[in-house]
Write an enzyme that holds these catalytic residues in place. Sequence first.
Site, PDB file in Angstrom:
ATOM      1  N   GLY A  44       4.859  -2.597   7.123  1.00 29.01           N
ATOM      2  CA  GLY A  44       6.203  -3.069   7.453  1.00 29.01           C
ATOM      3  C   GLY A  44       6.953  -2.217   8.452  1.00 29.01           C
ATOM      4  O   GLY A  44       6.532  -1.120   8.802  1.00 29.01           O
ATOM      5  N   GLU A  45       8.062  -2.773   8.917  1.00 29.92           N
ATOM      6  CA  GLU A  45       8.886  -2.111   9.927  1.00 29.92           C
ATOM      7  C   GLU A  45      10.197  -1.655   9.255  1.00 29.92           C
ATOM      8  O   GLU A  45      11.063  -2.489   8.936  1.00 29.92           O
ATOM      9  CB  GLU A  45       9.150  -3.101  11.080  1.00 29.92           C
ATOM     10  CG  GLU A  45      10.236  -2.701  12.047  1.00 29.92           C
ATOM     11  CD  GLU A  45      10.099  -1.275  12.581  1.00 29.92           C
ATOM     12  OE1 GLU A  45       9.004  -0.872  13.008  1.00 29.92           O
ATOM     13  OE2 GLU A  45      11.112  -0.557  12.558  1.00 29.92           O
ATOM     14  N   GLU A  67       0.816  -1.212   0.000  1.00 29.71           N
ATOM     15  CA  GLU A  67       0.000   0.000   0.000  1.00 29.71           C
ATOM     16  C   GLU A  67       0.849   1.260   0.000  1.00 29.71           C
ATOM     17  O   GLU A  67       1.873   1.330   0.679  1.00 29.71           O
ATOM     18  CB  GLU A  67      -0.867   0.026   1.260  1.00 29.71           C
ATOM     19  CG  GLU A  67      -1.850  -1.095   1.291  1.00 29.71           C
ATOM     20  CD  GLU A  67      -2.703  -1.079   2.540  1.00 29.71           C
ATOM     21  OE1 GLU A  67      -3.436  -2.051   2.740  1.00 29.71           O
ATOM     22  OE2 GLU A  67      -2.628  -0.110   3.311  1.00 29.71           O
ATOM     23  N   SER A  96       9.175   5.739  10.793  1.00 35.11           N
ATOM     24  CA  SER A  96       8.414   5.322  11.967  1.00 35.11           C
ATOM     25  C   SER A  96       8.809   3.890  12.338  1.00 35.11           C
ATOM     26  O   SER A  96       8.790   2.998  11.491  1.00 35.11           O
ATOM     27  CB  SER A  96       6.912   5.395  11.656  1.00 35.11           C
ATOM     28  OG  SER A  96       6.152   4.943  12.740  1.00 35.11           O
ATOM     29  N   CYS A  99      -2.869  -4.155  14.322  1.00 36.90           N
ATOM     30  CA  CYS A  99      -2.417  -3.692  13.009  1.00 36.90           C
ATOM     31  C   CYS A  99      -2.701  -4.741  11.936  1.00 36.90           C
ATOM     32  O   CYS A  99      -2.314  -5.904  12.078  1.00 36.90           O
ATOM     33  CB  CYS A  99      -0.923  -3.392  13.083  1.00 36.90           C
ATOM     34  SG  CYS A  99      -0.171  -3.094  11.472  1.00 36.90           S
ATOM     35  N   CYS A 101       4.562  -7.894   7.988  1.00 35.86           N
ATOM     36  CA  CYS A 101       5.451  -7.388   9.037  1.00 35.86           C
ATOM     37  C   CYS A 101       5.631  -8.469  10.094  1.00 35.86           C
ATOM     38  O   CYS A 101       4.688  -9.185  10.425  1.00 35.86           O
ATOM     39  CB  CYS A 101       4.859  -6.134   9.682  1.00 35.86           C
ATOM     40  SG  CYS A 101       5.942  -5.421  10.959  1.00 35.86           S
ATOM     41  N   CYS A 139      -3.010   1.110   8.383  1.00 36.37           N
ATOM     42  CA  CYS A 139      -1.894   0.382   7.816  1.00 36.37           C
ATOM     43  C   CYS A 139      -2.280  -1.053   7.455  1.00 36.37           C
ATOM     44  O   CYS A 139      -2.742  -1.810   8.284  1.00 36.37           O
ATOM     45  CB  CYS A 139      -0.811   0.439   8.887  1.00 36.37           C
ATOM     46  SG  CYS A 139       0.497  -0.707   8.774  1.00 36.37           S
ATOM     47  N   CYS A 195       2.071  -6.464  15.961  1.00 32.54           N
ATOM     48  CA  CYS A 195       1.231  -5.603  16.810  1.00 32.54           C
ATOM     49  C   CYS A 195      -0.226  -6.036  16.622  1.00 32.54           C
ATOM     50  O   CYS A 195      -0.686  -6.191  15.484  1.00 32.54           O
ATOM     51  CB  CYS A 195       1.419  -4.135  16.450  1.00 32.54           C
ATOM     52  SG  CYS A 195       3.154  -3.645  16.557  1.00 32.54           S
ATOM     53  N   CYS A 231       2.745   8.249   2.118  1.00 28.83           N
ATOM     54  CA  CYS A 231       3.007   7.274   3.179  1.00 28.83           C
ATOM     55  C   CYS A 231       3.325   5.965   2.467  1.00 28.83           C
ATOM     56  O   CYS A 231       2.483   5.423   1.750  1.00 28.83           O
ATOM     57  CB  CYS A 231       1.765   7.149   4.054  1.00 28.83           C
ATOM     58  SG  CYS A 231       1.892   5.839   5.271  1.00 28.83           S
ATOM     59  N   SER A 261       6.774   4.205  17.788  1.00 27.53           N
ATOM     60  CA  SER A 261       5.414   3.800  18.154  1.00 27.53           C
ATOM     61  C   SER A 261       5.443   3.186  19.548  1.00 27.53           C
ATOM     62  O   SER A 261       6.067   2.153  19.756  1.00 27.53           O
ATOM     63  CB  SER A 261       4.888   2.791  17.131  1.00 27.53           C
ATOM     64  OG  SER A 261       4.851   3.384  15.855  1.00 27.53           O
TER      65      SER A 261
END
Length: 352
Positions: A168-169, A97, A200, A124, A117, A342, A121, A110, A223
């Site tokens: 993703g991270e 995305e 982020s 999410c 990921c 997200c 979390c 963004c 976060s």
Amino acid sequence: MPRPMYDLSFTALEAEVVASGLRPVHAKTLWRALHRDGVEDLTERADFLPPLRRWIGERVSGAGFSIALPPVRSETASSDGLTRKYLLALEDGQEVETVLMGYPGRHTACISTQAGCAMGCVFCATGQMGFIRHLTAGEIVAQVLHCRRVLRAAGSDGLRNLVLMGMGEPLHNYDAVMAALEIITDRRGINIGPARITISTVGVVPGILRLAAEQRPYGLAVSLHGATEEERATLVPVSRRWPLDELIAVCREYCRLTARRIFFEWTLIAGRNDSAETARRLAVLLKGIDAHINLIPLNPTESYDGAAASADSARAFQRILRDAGFPATIRQRRGIDVAAGCGQLRAERRGA
Ligand code: SAH
Ligand code: SF4
């Protein structure tokens, strides 16, 4: 398989061009066309000199380099028209995305850094998918080029800000992300200022330390979502790996080493982390840190039963932080009608 040209740094592109016997100046021309002008078809450029034209004819085709951007699988716009969300199809069929938000002249993109990921979390949609793979630098760059192409087609070229807050991270894919950001900030090309870029992270401690050690010039958002280890770990499982105390100590170290402000992201979930007591604890936790807190009411997702904090509790939470001396903003839930959270667009398409 053709190699995506967007994976190459300027130096790497120059090396390719020079290795074919061309002068380095051709690399600059090509880089500008690709990254500054965002051209779709290099053969259309009348200003290219014959050696570069020949090189393009031989190398940007077939098994050579490709300059295609990922096709749009689906697109949605919020009812106010200010948020547009794209699901882009990568070479191997993975989908990521990219969201474009804003007003004419000052748009923010963004972008995603991974398919899925690994951090899990609970609230999410991307975390609920699990980890699929890292994106390449070129796939990260291509999302920015896509956004600029959309804006230019609409008569605006105002892509000003970039946030790495999609799927993703980013610090779990550190090298590809840094390579992409070097391309994105290159003044001869896309030229988004490093100060207008925010990374982020869920709190990958080694990654934060590396950003500081390398003096990376980008903004950092962490976060948090919990003010005690227990509260945080129920929402953010990787808190067990990089505990809250350690994360906050590293944030202090980051501020000391870089003299930069940190943005803290806080997803507000009714009855879980939106109480006045939690807000007061958070203020104590962050004491002495140059912090700005972004409060984001939860976007509900399919596999999590939490609800967004009420507007009243969000405002009360914000007031406590402000009274303690911290700038705190409540992020508008822009485009909630387009599944703006997200990973939510992809999850929706899969019927997850
Ligand atoms: N992995 C990084 C960046 C991507 S997530 C990180 O976690 O920071 C970007 C932000 O969106 C994070 O602050 C995350 O907690 C938040 N977020 C994810 N899902 C959400 C949801 N359903 N509602 C509200 N915020 C969400
Ligand atoms: Fe990964 Fe960020 Fe989602 Fe957590 S919030 S699962 S770190 S993308």
